[in-house]
Scaffold this active site. Structure first.
Site, mmCIF file in Angstrom:
data_model
loop_
_atom_site.group_PDB
_atom_site.id
_atom_site.type_symbol
_atom_site.label_atom_id
_atom_site.label_comp_id
_atom_site.label_asym_id
_atom_site.label_seq_id
_atom_site.Cartn_x
_atom_site.Cartn_y
_atom_site.Cartn_z
ATOM 1 N N LYS A 29 0.831 -1.210 0.000
ATOM 2 C CA LYS A 29 0.000 0.000 0.000
ATOM 3 C C LYS A 29 0.868 1.263 0.000
ATOM 4 C CE LYS A 29 -2.759 0.541 3.733
ATOM 5 N NZ LYS A 29 -2.839 1.906 4.281
ATOM 6 N N ASP A 348 2.948 -0.752 11.865
ATOM 7 C CA ASP A 348 1.656 -1.304 11.432
ATOM 8 C C ASP A 348 1.483 -2.762 11.845
ATOM 9 O OD1 ASP A 348 0.976 1.120 10.355
ATOM 10 O OD2 ASP A 348 1.663 0.624 8.342
ATOM 11 N N LYS A 375 -3.799 6.380 14.924
ATOM 12 C CA LYS A 375 -3.991 5.625 13.674
ATOM 13 C C LYS A 375 -5.483 5.571 13.315
ATOM 14 C CE LYS A 375 0.329 4.814 12.990
ATOM 15 N NZ LYS A 375 1.011 5.443 11.861
ATOM 16 N N ARG A 379 -5.273 2.553 18.474
ATOM 17 C CA ARG A 379 -4.951 1.117 18.465
ATOM 18 C C ARG A 379 -4.521 0.585 19.828
ATOM 19 N NH1 ARG A 379 -2.273 0.800 12.374
ATOM 20 N NH2 ARG A 379 -4.305 0.770 11.352
#
Ligand code: S3P
Length: 461
Positions: A29, A348, A375, A379
């Site tokens: 991505k 991530d 994020k 998270r």
């Protein structure tokens, strides 16, 4: 994974016996966003292969189209025809970045020096994310940028001309670094960025591949630090800044048209790697995956936990290292410590690392990860909530967690709060739960990997 029932609101995931076979992750991505943006900046025809159906990358493509860039899908390739960034046209309405922080922050860098006004908007989650981190350095460059109250989107940008700056990143963020570098292409004078903790370096690599002068200057490591590391390798994981390098944009700043080949996404692969490491008698080959060292700290940490991940093949593609990995299940994972210096290299992957900690023997402590609160969801909070739901003992810290394992794992309802990485982390944990897992809002995985649960099902035995 055996999926027994899927409605638009819930996916039921069943425990599995083992994972076997080959997995090819979807296109990276981060790299795909950048390939589309650099192709749109260059004059002429560029290509990006393969096409990805990640909703975030689609957001980038649709914003670029609004700026007068033609992007068409031909077979499995994006064909980009651009008049070049100097001839982008003023967008007729706000540019909708959807859920994608990378789209918003990188495009803000590109748009800061344009002779027309623009506005960047996002969905509910993106509209709550901090944007002062890019507005501050871009304003230092002369950009006229306004944010909503609370320094969140929408971002409005007025025409201005930019000058280069010297900037030390106050937070380890590749998005902020990239926004400044993209704006720097258009600025009068040199731009230099200092990073204390290394973040993903795709923009720098891709600049060089597209013939932009962009040098990364690493200071020599002091001898005492080297000796300290030899004696005590754990020192590499403490909070001591370990990098402090400079990124310098040189004279040549025109992006050349390029044919980009996008490697598989390590961040998505990490979730499959984690599952194969835990589920007994598993063996999975991960093919064509990006193994850029600024992205793969998760592998180092996983090995410290006792997992077996081997490189089968390494090669270069489009300036990025790519490889094949073989993962076999570990007997029993061990607890691990992760500190601030390692966090940017696995930012991530932290949700899945926290999930693994619930299966590892001992208390895993992860600190220096306060960025996770900014994020797609908070998270730290969403991982804590779901770890508690499955029965794992966890202390929520301001900047991470302390997690005790190995824990039994209840099959229960998981709420990912619309965050793709939380859905993937607790979805793969459904493999080893003691009963079915109900995943709410499973379609949020479309942000990075729309086919994630189907491809996982193909590996399940
Ligand atoms: C990204 C950088 C990271 C990462 C995000 C993608 C990028 O964000 O979490 O998913 O493509 O540059 P930060 O720069 O906010 O750390």
């Amino acid at each position: 994974m055996n999926t027994t029932e899927a409605t638009s609101q819930t996916l039921t995931l069943q425990p599995v016996h083992r994972l076997l076979g080959h997995y090819t992750p979807p296109p990276d991505k981060s790299i795909a966003h950048r390939a589309l943006i650099l192709s749109a900046m260059a004059e002429g025809r560029s290509t990006v292969h393969p096409v990805t159906n990640s909703a975030d990358v689609q957001s980038t493509a649709s914003c670029l189209r609004q700026l007068g860039v033609s992007i068409e899908v031909v077979d499995d390739t994006w064909v980009i025809e651009s008049p070049g960034i100097r001839n982008w046209s003023a967008p007729e309405r706000a540019l909708d970045c959807g859920n994608s922080g990378t789209t918003m922050r990188l495009l803000a860098g590109c748009l800061a020096g344009r002779p027309f006004a623009s506005e960047l908007i996002g969905d509910e989650s993106l509209s709550q994310r901090p944007m002062a981190r890019i507005a501050i350095p871009l304003r230092k460059m002369g950009a006229l940028i306004e944010l909503a109250e609370g320094d969140t989107p929408p971002i409005t940008i007025k025409p201005s001309s930019l000058r280069g700056i010297e900037y030390e990143l106050p937070i380890a963020s590749a998005q902020v670094k990239s926004a400044i570098l993209l704006a720097g292409l258009d600025a009068d004078g040199a731009t230099t960025i200092t990073e204390t903790y290394a973040t993903r370096d795709h923009t720098e690599r891709m600049f060089r591949y597209a013939e932009v002068d962009c040098e990364t200057l690493h200071p020599p490591r002091p001898a005492d630090r080297r000796e300290q590391l030899l004696e005590n390798p754990d020192a590499a994981r403490d909070d001591t800044p370990n990098y402090h390098h400079k990124i310098v944009l040189g004279e040549r700043r025109t992006v050349r048209r390029t044919d980009w080949e996008i490697p598989g996404d390590f961040s998505t692969a990490a979730y499959v790697i984690a599952a194969a490491a835990v589920v007994r008698r598993s063996e999975v080959i991960i093919a064509n995956v990006g193994i850029n060292p600024t992205r793969t700290t998760f592998l180092k940490v996983l090995r410290r936990m006792g997992a077996q991940v081997d490189f089968e093949k390494r090669e270069q593609s489009g300036g990025e290292p790519v490889g094949t990995l073989r993962v076999t299940s570990a007997k029993q994972l061990k607890a691990v410590r992760v500190g601030r210096a390692e966090v940017p290299g696995l930012i991530d992957e932290l949700p899945i690392l926290a999930v693994l900690a619930g299966r590892a023997e001992g208390i895993t402590v992860i600190r220096g990860a306060g960025e996770l609160r900014h994020k797609e969801s908070d998270r730290i909070a969403t991982v804590t909530e779901n770890l508690r739901a499955v029965g794992v003992k966890v202390a929520e810290l301001e900047d991470g967690w302390a997690i005790e394992g190995p824990s039994e794992w209840k099959g229960t309802t998981i709420n990912p709060h619309g965050d793709h990485r939380i859905a993937m982390a607790f979805g793969v944990a459904g493999h080893w739960a003691d009963g079915p897992t109900q995943l709410l809002n499973p379609e949020c995985v479309k942000i990075s990997a729309p086919d994630f649960f189907n491809t996982m099902a193909a590996l399940s035995r």
